[in-house]
Motif scaffolding. Structure first.
Motif, PDB file in Angstrom:
ATOM      1  N   SER A 127       0.830  -1.206   0.000  1.00 46.57           N
ATOM      2  CA  SER A 127       0.000   0.000   0.000  1.00 46.57           C
ATOM      3  C   SER A 127       0.863   1.254   0.000  1.00 46.57           C
ATOM      4  CB  SER A 127      -0.954  -0.015   1.196  1.00 46.57           C
ATOM      5  OG  SER A 127      -0.233  -0.089   2.395  1.00 46.57           O
ATOM      6  N   GLY A 128       2.032   1.216   0.664  1.00 45.55           N
ATOM      7  CA  GLY A 128       2.891   2.385   0.706  1.00 45.55           C
ATOM      8  C   GLY A 128       3.503   2.691  -0.651  1.00 45.55           C
ATOM      9  N   VAL A 129       4.222   1.710  -1.207  1.00 44.85           N
ATOM     10  CA  VAL A 129       4.824   1.921  -2.525  1.00 44.85           C
ATOM     11  C   VAL A 129       3.724   2.162  -3.550  1.00 44.85           C
ATOM     12  CG1 VAL A 129       6.224   0.858  -4.322  1.00 44.85           C
ATOM     13  CG2 VAL A 129       6.868   0.579  -1.952  1.00 44.85           C
ATOM     14  N   GLY A 130       2.620   1.428  -3.397  1.00 49.32           N
ATOM     15  CA  GLY A 130       1.503   1.612  -4.331  1.00 49.32           C
ATOM     16  C   GLY A 130       0.994   3.040  -4.321  1.00 49.32           C
ATOM     17  N   SER A 131       0.830   3.620  -3.143  1.00 50.76           N
ATOM     18  CA  SER A 131       0.341   4.999  -3.075  1.00 50.76           C
ATOM     19  C   SER A 131       1.338   5.955  -3.728  1.00 50.76           C
ATOM     20  CB  SER A 131       0.131   5.408  -1.621  1.00 50.76           C
ATOM     21  OG  SER A 131      -0.799   4.547  -1.011  1.00 50.76           O
ATOM     22  N   LEU A 132       2.628   5.743  -3.460  1.00 56.48           N
ATOM     23  CA  LEU A 132       3.639   6.623  -4.062  1.00 56.48           C
ATOM     24  C   LEU A 132       3.613   6.523  -5.583  1.00 56.48           C
ATOM     25  CD1 LEU A 132       6.606   6.085  -1.593  1.00 56.48           C
ATOM     26  CD2 LEU A 132       5.190   8.110  -1.852  1.00 56.48           C
ATOM     27  N   VAL A 133       3.461   5.282  -6.079  1.00 55.64           N
ATOM     28  CA  VAL A 133       3.427   5.114  -7.536  1.00 55.64           C
ATOM     29  C   VAL A 133       2.187   5.792  -8.119  1.00 55.64           C
ATOM     30  CG1 VAL A 133       3.247   3.431  -9.388  1.00 55.64           C
ATOM     31  CG2 VAL A 133       4.795   3.014  -7.496  1.00 55.64           C
ATOM     32  N   HIS A 134       1.075   5.751  -7.377  1.00 57.63           N
ATOM     33  CA  HIS A 134      -0.123   6.448  -7.849  1.00 57.63           C
ATOM     34  C   HIS A 134       0.142   7.946  -7.962  1.00 57.63           C
ATOM     35  CE1 HIS A 134      -2.420   2.771  -7.316  1.00 57.63           C
ATOM     36  NE2 HIS A 134      -3.471   3.369  -7.847  1.00 57.63           N
ATOM     37  N   VAL A 135       0.816   8.499  -6.933  1.00 53.34           N
ATOM     38  CA  VAL A 135       1.122   9.927  -6.974  1.00 53.34           C
ATOM     39  C   VAL A 135       1.998  10.230  -8.187  1.00 53.34           C
ATOM     40  CG1 VAL A 135       2.301  11.800  -5.780  1.00 53.34           C
ATOM     41  CG2 VAL A 135       0.888  10.208  -4.490  1.00 53.34           C
ATOM     42  N   PHE A 136       3.020   9.403  -8.364  1.00 52.69           N
ATOM     43  CA  PHE A 136       3.918   9.587  -9.493  1.00 52.69           C
ATOM     44  C   PHE A 136       3.151   9.559 -10.819  1.00 52.69           C
ATOM     45  CE2 PHE A 136       6.683   7.964 -12.816  1.00 52.69           C
ATOM     46  CZ  PHE A 136       7.857   8.652 -12.633  1.00 52.69           C
ATOM     47  N   SER A 137       2.188   8.637 -10.895  1.00 57.54           N
ATOM     48  CA  SER A 137       1.460   8.462 -12.157  1.00 57.54           C
ATOM     49  C   SER A 137       0.664   9.704 -12.533  1.00 57.54           C
ATOM     50  CB  SER A 137       0.503   7.275 -12.050  1.00 57.54           C
ATOM     51  OG  SER A 137       1.202   6.146 -11.646  1.00 57.54           O
ATOM     52  N   THR A 138       0.216  10.465 -11.534  1.00 50.95           N
ATOM     53  CA  THR A 138      -0.558  11.661 -11.879  1.00 50.95           C
ATOM     54  C   THR A 138       0.301  12.620 -12.692  1.00 50.95           C
ATOM     55  OG1 THR A 138       0.076  12.770  -9.839  1.00 50.95           O
ATOM     56  CG2 THR A 138      -1.951  11.498  -9.796  1.00 50.95           C
ATOM     57  N   GLY A 139       1.632  12.572 -12.478  1.00 50.92           N
ATOM     58  CA  GLY A 139       2.502  13.400 -13.316  1.00 50.92           C
ATOM     59  C   GLY A 139       2.861  12.700 -14.614  1.00 50.92           C
ATOM     60  N   TYR A 140       3.229  11.422 -14.487  1.00 54.69           N
ATOM     61  CA  TYR A 140       3.767  10.714 -15.650  1.00 54.69           C
ATOM     62  C   TYR A 140       2.705  10.500 -16.723  1.00 54.69           C
ATOM     63  CZ  TYR A 140       6.324   7.188 -18.295  1.00 54.69           C
ATOM     64  OH  TYR A 140       6.957   6.502 -19.286  1.00 54.69           O
ATOM     65  N   MET A 141       1.467  10.236 -16.304  1.00 56.27           N
ATOM     66  CA  MET A 141       0.434   9.862 -17.276  1.00 56.27           C
ATOM     67  C   MET A 141      -0.420  11.055 -17.690  1.00 56.27           C
ATOM     68  SD  MET A 141       1.024   6.619 -17.527  1.00 56.27           S
ATOM     69  CE  MET A 141      -0.389   5.937 -18.386  1.00 56.27           C
ATOM     70  N   LYS A 142      -0.015  12.276 -17.350  1.00 58.44           N
ATOM     71  CA  LYS A 142      -0.936  13.412 -17.495  1.00 58.44           C
ATOM     72  C   LYS A 142      -1.371  13.669 -18.928  1.00 58.44           C
ATOM     73  CE  LYS A 142       2.623  17.052 -17.604  1.00 58.44           C
ATOM     74  NZ  LYS A 142       3.834  16.192 -17.521  1.00 58.44           N
ATOM     75  N   ASP A 143      -0.567  13.230 -19.910  1.00 55.82           N
ATOM     76  CA  ASP A 143      -0.951  13.493 -21.294  1.00 55.82           C
ATOM     77  C   ASP A 143      -1.680  12.326 -21.944  1.00 55.82           C
ATOM     78  OD1 ASP A 143       0.185  16.004 -21.244  1.00 55.82           O
ATOM     79  OD2 ASP A 143       2.175  15.182 -21.673  1.00 55.82           O
ATOM     80  N   GLU A 144      -1.952  11.297 -21.166  1.00 58.31           N
ATOM     81  CA  GLU A 144      -2.601  10.131 -21.775  1.00 58.31           C
ATOM     82  C   GLU A 144      -4.100  10.372 -21.902  1.00 58.31           C
ATOM     83  OE1 GLU A 144      -1.156   7.593 -23.005  1.00 58.31           O
ATOM     84  OE2 GLU A 144       0.866   8.012 -22.293  1.00 58.31           O
ATOM     85  N   ARG A 145      -4.645   9.991 -23.011  1.00 54.36           N
ATOM     86  CA  ARG A 145      -6.090  10.119 -23.202  1.00 54.36           C
ATOM     87  C   ARG A 145      -6.875   9.193 -22.264  1.00 54.36           C
ATOM     88  NH1 ARG A 145     -10.083  12.159 -23.849  1.00 54.36           N
ATOM     89  NH2 ARG A 145     -11.124  10.547 -25.072  1.00 54.36           N
ATOM     90  N   PRO A 146      -6.608   7.899 -22.304  1.00 63.66           N
ATOM     91  CA  PRO A 146      -7.396   7.026 -21.402  1.00 63.66           C
ATOM     92  C   PRO A 146      -6.800   7.023 -19.990  1.00 63.66           C
ATOM     93  CG  PRO A 146      -6.308   5.763 -23.148  1.00 63.66           C
ATOM     94  CD  PRO A 146      -5.706   7.120 -23.142  1.00 63.66           C
ATOM     95  N   TYR A 147      -6.743   8.213 -19.413  1.00 67.42           N
ATOM     96  CA  TYR A 147      -6.198   8.385 -18.067  1.00 67.42           C
ATOM     97  C   TYR A 147      -6.969   7.534 -17.056  1.00 67.42           C
ATOM     98  CZ  TYR A 147      -4.231  11.576 -14.445  1.00 67.42           C
ATOM     99  OH  TYR A 147      -3.560  12.142 -13.406  1.00 67.42           O
ATOM    100  N   TRP A 148      -8.290   7.579 -17.196  1.00 66.27           N
ATOM    101  CA  TRP A 148      -9.165   6.837 -16.266  1.00 66.27           C
ATOM    102  C   TRP A 148      -8.922   5.346 -16.340  1.00 66.27           C
ATOM    103  CZ3 TRP A 148     -12.514   3.385 -18.610  1.00 66.27           C
ATOM    104  CH2 TRP A 148     -12.647   3.544 -19.999  1.00 66.27           C
ATOM    105  N   ARG A 149      -8.646   4.844 -17.550  1.00 67.09           N
ATOM    106  CA  ARG A 149      -8.452   3.401 -17.699  1.00 67.09           C
ATOM    107  C   ARG A 149      -7.202   2.956 -16.962  1.00 67.09           C
ATOM    108  NH1 ARG A 149      -6.264   0.566 -21.975  1.00 67.09           N
ATOM    109  NH2 ARG A 149      -6.327   2.313 -23.399  1.00 67.09           N
ATOM    110  N   PHE A 150      -6.169   3.790 -17.030  1.00 64.77           N
ATOM    111  CA  PHE A 150      -4.942   3.484 -16.317  1.00 64.77           C
ATOM    112  C   PHE A 150      -5.204   3.382 -14.813  1.00 64.77           C
ATOM    113  CE2 PHE A 150      -1.309   5.044 -13.918  1.00 64.77           C
ATOM    114  CZ  PHE A 150      -0.333   4.161 -14.324  1.00 64.77           C
ATOM    115  N   PHE A 151      -5.913   4.391 -14.285  1.00 65.77           N
ATOM    116  CA  PHE A 151      -6.099   4.393 -12.832  1.00 65.77           C
ATOM    117  C   PHE A 151      -7.077   3.313 -12.390  1.00 65.77           C
ATOM    118  CE2 PHE A 151      -4.023   8.538 -12.934  1.00 65.77           C
ATOM    119  CZ  PHE A 151      -3.152   8.353 -11.884  1.00 65.77           C
ATOM    120  N   ALA A 152      -8.029   3.002 -13.229  1.00 63.60           N
ATOM    121  CA  ALA A 152      -8.926   1.887 -12.884  1.00 63.60           C
ATOM    122  C   ALA A 152      -8.118   0.613 -12.742  1.00 63.60           C
ATOM    123  CB  ALA A 152     -10.009   1.730 -13.945  1.00 63.60           C
ATOM    124  N   GLY A 153      -7.204   0.375 -13.696  1.00 62.62           N
ATOM    125  CA  GLY A 153      -6.371  -0.826 -13.642  1.00 62.62           C
ATOM    126  C   GLY A 153      -5.473  -0.832 -12.425  1.00 62.62           C
TER     127      GLY A 153
END
Lengths: 751, 111
Positions: A127-153
């Motif tokens: 849960s700890g590393v997972g949360s950090l990776v989620h935070v990171f993803s908000t920056g890394y994936m910001k230009d992706e169209r299916p942003y929601w699909r990534f976070f759902a997965g």
């Protein structure tokens, strides 16, 4: 080891017991449920939310679950950390109610979450590393169209991984086990329009199925064995009550802790194999699939096709460690079988070395890290293979920190490089993305085993335990040797990677450089490196701090520490403790005084020396100096380079010796199907047709004829008879009269 | 039992009643089977019913005793009245439809 010596060897004078007091903790179910809710919302409404409310809303929903899960996980952790006799439990519902199994026995299984110290450590990491990776993803994936699909997965993955960790039975763990496999497939195939990436997802899934088949087969074998062993155990006067067949880990551990039961279990044979050995080796087959060990590691490098945060979370820090966790969870079974321990440790050691060598000349930075992950997972399997379960989990934890940091760092590099991943375009990035550089460098030191950082403590613990173990059938120094050499190789390729990315001059060219973009349609084509994004830097800094400091929870006694991590996990490994043998320092590796630590110091010095050599060589060759593949070919020899760069041609070998023969077999079977089976079916069809024609003819001529004849007869007679119906009432009256007269006449004549 | 009225025996016995009834019945039958007029047929039916009434009463008096026969006769008279009402209504309807009550002309059910 005689028992009295073993007891004396405990420094703390405390013999670990299995945690026996179940404490209800009503929030456990929320840990997987909250990310699952996020997954459901984003999977069903994500596109609408993203279009109407923007990406912030999407990732707010996605972040809430893992972070809340982390908070509850911390609460759970504190509870079990405070008392080594308790474990947390929450029974949800009866999952399988009294299903009859072998020989009239029944199986009852509850859907129950349970957390002991082993699970709590895993919970915090996931849960700890997972949360950090989620935070990171908000920056890394910001230009992706299916942003929601990534976070759902990602959220679904978190939920499944947490179920895997918290499940208290084989079956519930297997639910999580398959769930994370599904999420891995979903997220590797995130860019599913690209056929290569979709194929990588398929490969991961299919290879994992092979391992899972072994896992299920092993479980069936063990399940059968439980009944047999229990019968004999009862016949021999065993005292334990409770069902013969159980899928709950702690119930099985409690049974195995009884020497009488263990004796009966070890007597069982399935064909030519010992049952315990067979089932644990089969379980390890599943672990080898999930945790990318020889021979099933081939999917993990290809899994780098997914977005980089996915690689960091799933294919480095958490999911791929599930196999290690499973072996550590089943420590009480593995410890019973020297053969299984040998298999696990040897496969781990060979994988560690083998994957490290492949890392030498890869040019895709994520590929280097992928092979590094395979290699480090090999170390963990050495740990859990030789019986040092706590050391394996310790390395699992520190590896999660520094490898997540490295992968996220590579993600930051890739984002800065306009989504280019080849190191030939990089160089000199230390100036452009300084925080990424600092964190990446710290993590590289950690993975290389530089003293003082997290990787050093955990890796040396494993290597020392491998050297010191008296459990495996092959000598410990051999496993140690493989691991130590792999440590040197690790240092070499990691420093090569770091220097190629960050030192020297930038090679990516100005805005005119074109054509090497992995995402041709992405809108970026080369150009100067982009600056850092704090959303990506913040998780990197936290993870780098953990990579720096995380090792201090388990400083070995040889270095003045108290082996804290080992003692912390000792209760969960209590059932295996009597079966694990150590050569030098008594039963759990603790002696007192300098003398008993000599061996440990020597081994530590050697492995640090080897790692130092690797670092020096890599620095000499690559610091501020780019070497193209051509240069490396000349330097190391074309043959060596070709073999290593092409990963020993294992993929090609699999294609040639496994997949192609299999496909050919399928084709032959297909032709057989077409010619013989279809021929038989067609012949049968033709015969049926003839039969049907004959039957039809009979029908038409005889049956129909009879029916028509009956109809004709009735119609002909009807047309005659209806003439009687004149419609004249007088005729009827006459008829009535004539009839009555006739009747009267008959009556009179009868008298 | 054998009372006379001016030398004529008052008790004629069962047989004369039956003879009368048979004659009336035969008249009815002939009427029904020869008349073409619907009302004439109905008259014949009434004759046959009343012939049966005579039989009922006679048999009740000479054979059975009690009043069952008389009760039946009253039922038959009632029934005949009802029947006549319905039949005449039908005849009226036929007449309205065909402008005739000759039964030979009212034979559309045939064919």
């Amino acid at each position: 080891m005689p028992p009295d010596t073993a007891t004396a060897a405990h420094v703390a004078g405390h013999i670990a017991q299995l945690p026996s007091v179940a404490v209800e903790f009503g929030l456990l179910y929320l840990i997987p449920l909250l990310p699952a809710i996020g997954a459901v919302i984003n999977a069903t409404l994500g596109l609408k939310i993203q279009n109407k409310l923007g990406k912030n809303a999407v990732h707010t929903i996605a972040l809430a679950g893992p972070i809340a899960a982390f908070v509850i996980a911390v609460m759970a952790f504190l509870k079990v950390a405070a008392n080594d006799e308790i474990f947390l439990i929450q029974r949800m519902w009866t999952w399988i109610g009294s299903v009859p199994v072998f020989k009239g026995a029944t199986l009852t299984l509850d859907f129950t979450f349970a957390i002991d110290r082993l699970g709590a450590v895993m919970l915090l990491v996931v849960s700890g590393v997972g949360s950090l990776v989620h935070v990171f993803s908000t920056g890394y994936m910001k230009d992706e169209r299916p942003y929601w699909r990534f976070f759902a997965g990602m959220n679904l993955f978190m939920a499944m991984m947490l179920i895997l960790v918290m499940g208290d039975s084989f079956l519930l763990m297997f639910v999580g086990w398959e769930g994370v496999g599904l999420c891995s497939w979903l997220l590797i195939g995130y860019y599913y329009e690209d056929i290569e990436k979709a194929e990588a997802a398929m490969k991961a899934f299919v290879v994992n199925r092979i391992g899972d088949f072994a896992f299920v087969a092993g479980l069936l074998a063990l399940f059968w064995g439980m009944g047999e062993a229990y019968t004999h155990y009862k016949a021999a006067g065993g005292a334990a009550s409770g069902p013969a067949h159980t899928l709950v880990f702690r119930e099985l551990a409690a049974l195995v802790a009884d020497p009488k039961y263990t004796e009966e279990l070890l007597k069982l044979q399935l064909g030519p194999f010992n049952l315990v050995t067979l089932s644990t080796v089969m379980f390890f087959g599943g672990a080898a699939g999930k945790s990318a060990q020889i021979p099933l590691y081939v999917w993990l490098p290809d899994a780098m096709a997914g977005p980089t945060p996915v690689s960091a979370l799933i294919h480095a820090a958490t999911m791929v460690t599930a196999g290690v966790y499973m072996v550590a969870r089943l420590n009480f079974l593995y410890a019973l079988s020297p053969v299984a321990m040998t298999v696990v440790a040897t496969v781990g050691a060979v994988t560690a070395l083998f994957a490290a060598t492949i890392g030498f000349f890869q040019t895709d930075i994520k590929k280097v890290l992928a092979y590094s992950t395979v290699s480090q997972l090999g170390y963990m399997f050495i740990g859990v293979g030789v019986g040092a379960y706590a050391a394996g989990i310790f390395h699992l934890m520190t590896h999660a920190f520094f490898k997540a940091c490295l992968f996220l760092g590579s993600g930051a590099v890739i984002a800065s490089m306009h989504h280019r991943q080849d190191m030939k375009d990089m160089g000199g990035l230390a100036k452009h993305i300084p925080w990424t550089y600092r964190t990446f460098f710290i993590s590289t030191l950690a993975i290389a085993g530089v003293p003082g950082l997290a990787g050093f403590f955990s890796k040396d613990e494993i290597l020392w335990k491998a050297f010191d173990n008296g459990n495996t059938l092959i000598p410990g120094w051999f496993i140690w040797g493989l691991g130590a050499v792999a440590a040197g190789f690790t240092a070499f390729y990691m420093f090569r990677l770091t220097w190629q990315i960050f030192s020297g001059e930038y090679r990516g060219g100005g805005p005119e450089a074109h054509g090497h973009d992995a995402h041709g349609d992405h809108g970026h084509h080369g150009g100067a490196p982009l600056p850092e994004d704090w959303r990506m830097s913040l998780p990197l800094i936290i993870l780098a701090f953990l990579a720096l400091a995380g090792g201090y929870v388990g400083v070995p006694s040889a270095l003045g520490g108290n082996d804290g991590f080992h003692h912390f996990l000792a209760p969960t490994m209590a059932a295996s403790e009597p079966h694990v043998q150590w050569l030098a320092n008594g039963n759990d590796g603790h002696g007192s005084g300098l003398h008993s630590h000599m061996g440990e110091y020597v081994m530590m010095a050697i492995s640090v020396l080897i790692a130092g050599l690797g670092i020096l060589l890599a620095t000499k060759l690559y610091y501020k100096r780019y070497r193209s593949p051509d240069e490396e070919k000349a330097m190391f020899g074309l043959k060596l380079w070709t073999v290593l760069y092409n990963k020993y041609f294992v993929d090609e070998g699999y294609f040639r010796f496994v997949i192609h023969p299999f496909v050919r077999m399928c084709r032959v079977a297909g032709r057989f199907d077409n010619l013989v089976i279809d021929g038989v079916v067609n012949l049968a069809g033709f015969l049926m047709k003839i039969l049907a024609w004959i039957s039809g003819a009979i029908d038409r001529h005889f049956v129909d004829g009879a029916v028509l004849a009956a109809g004709d007869l009735i119609r002909a007679s009807g047309s005659q008879i209806r003439r009687i119906q004149t419609g004249r009432i007088q005729n009827y009256v006459l008829g009535v009269m004539a009839g009555s007269m006739a009747l009267i006449l008959v009556v009179i004549l009868m008298q | 039992m054998a009372s006379t009225f001016y030398g004529i025996p008052m008790e004629v016995g069962l047989t004369p009643y039956l003879i009368v009834a048979a004659i009336v019945f035969m008249f009815g039958v002939i009427n029904v089977s020869t008349r073409r007029n619907a009302i004439g047929i109905l008259l014949g039916v009434e004759l046959m019913l009343n012939a049966a009434n005579i039989n009922f009463v006679a048999f009740a008096h000479y054979v059975a005793g009690g009043v069952n026969g008389q009760v039946f006769a009253i039922f038959v008279i009632t029934l005949a009245a009802a029947e006549a009402a319905i039949a005449l209504a039908i005849v009226m309807a036929i007449f309205n439809h065909y402008q005739t009550i000759e039964v030979d002309d009212v034979s559309t059910m045939k064919e």
